[in-house]
Design a protein around this motif. Structure first.
Motif, mmCIF file in Angstrom:
data_model
loop_
_atom_site.group_PDB
_atom_site.id
_atom_site.type_symbol
_atom_site.label_atom_id
_atom_site.label_comp_id
_atom_site.label_asym_id
_atom_site.label_seq_id
_atom_site.Cartn_x
_atom_site.Cartn_y
_atom_site.Cartn_z
ATOM 1 N N ALA A 1 27.800 44.436 48.501
ATOM 2 C CA ALA A 1 26.487 44.148 49.074
ATOM 3 C C ALA A 1 25.579 43.433 48.075
ATOM 4 C CB ALA A 1 25.827 45.441 49.546
ATOM 5 N N LEU A 2 25.818 43.673 46.792
ATOM 6 C CA LEU A 2 25.021 43.038 45.739
ATOM 7 C C LEU A 2 25.664 41.752 45.216
ATOM 8 C CD1 LEU A 2 24.057 46.269 43.781
ATOM 9 C CD2 LEU A 2 22.485 44.764 45.036
ATOM 10 N N GLY A 3 26.800 41.385 45.789
ATOM 11 C CA GLY A 3 27.484 40.175 45.350
ATOM 12 C C GLY A 3 28.091 40.313 43.968
ATOM 13 N N THR A 4 28.536 41.526 43.655
ATOM 14 C CA THR A 4 29.140 41.793 42.348
ATOM 15 C C THR A 4 30.499 42.450 42.549
ATOM 16 O OG1 THR A 4 28.102 43.977 42.156
ATOM 17 C CG2 THR A 4 26.878 42.121 41.249
ATOM 18 N N ARG A 5 31.197 42.642 41.458
ATOM 19 C CA ARG A 5 32.496 43.319 41.480
ATOM 20 C C ARG A 5 32.363 44.622 40.690
ATOM 21 N NH1 ARG A 5 37.256 40.184 38.936
ATOM 22 N NH2 ARG A 5 37.323 39.191 40.961
ATOM 23 N N LEU A 6 32.874 45.688 41.263
ATOM 24 C CA LEU A 6 32.896 46.976 40.579
ATOM 25 C C LEU A 6 33.999 46.967 39.532
ATOM 26 C CD1 LEU A 6 31.913 49.934 40.340
ATOM 27 C CD2 LEU A 6 33.666 50.501 42.040
ATOM 28 N N SER A 7 33.677 47.420 38.341
ATOM 29 C CA SER A 7 34.655 47.521 37.262
ATOM 30 C C SER A 7 34.583 48.928 36.689
ATOM 31 C CB SER A 7 34.335 46.489 36.172
ATOM 32 O OG SER A 7 35.197 46.665 35.075
#
Length: 99
Positions: free
Chosen positions: A83-89
């Protein structure tokens, strides 16, 4: 009533209790996750309601997460990241390097 001479002494007494270290660490992780989500949300210019809608959550759930009041699951974090346009790492680090 028990007198304490400093905050440091009171904290040391509490931290000496069984399980206190683990509870403190869990609270630290919740707080850091919440702060990270809030920072990314604000950077994206989104309100909590907008983020909640994009992630398929309710606004109170986003508020609790940002306040450190809940430990989100990996799937919830993945939905928020998307939703934030990021990737979870997620990573593992040796204890001596961990925060």
């Amino acid at each position: 009533m028990d007198e304490r001479s400093s905050w440091a002494e009171m904290r040391a007494e509490v931290m000496a209790r069984p399980g206190a270290g683990a509870a403190y660490e869990a609270a630290r992780i919740r707080f850091e996750l919440g702060a990270a989500v809030r920072g990314l949300r604000e950077k994206a210019g989104l309100t909590q309601i907008e983020l909640a809608n994009r992630a398929g959550l309710k606004q109170p759930a986003v508020a609790r997460l940002e306040a450190g009041g809940t430990m989100p699951t990996i799937p919830v974090l993945e939905r928020i990241a998307e939703a934030l346009g990021t990737r979870l790492s997620v990573e593992f680090r040796p204890l001596r390097e961990a925060g």
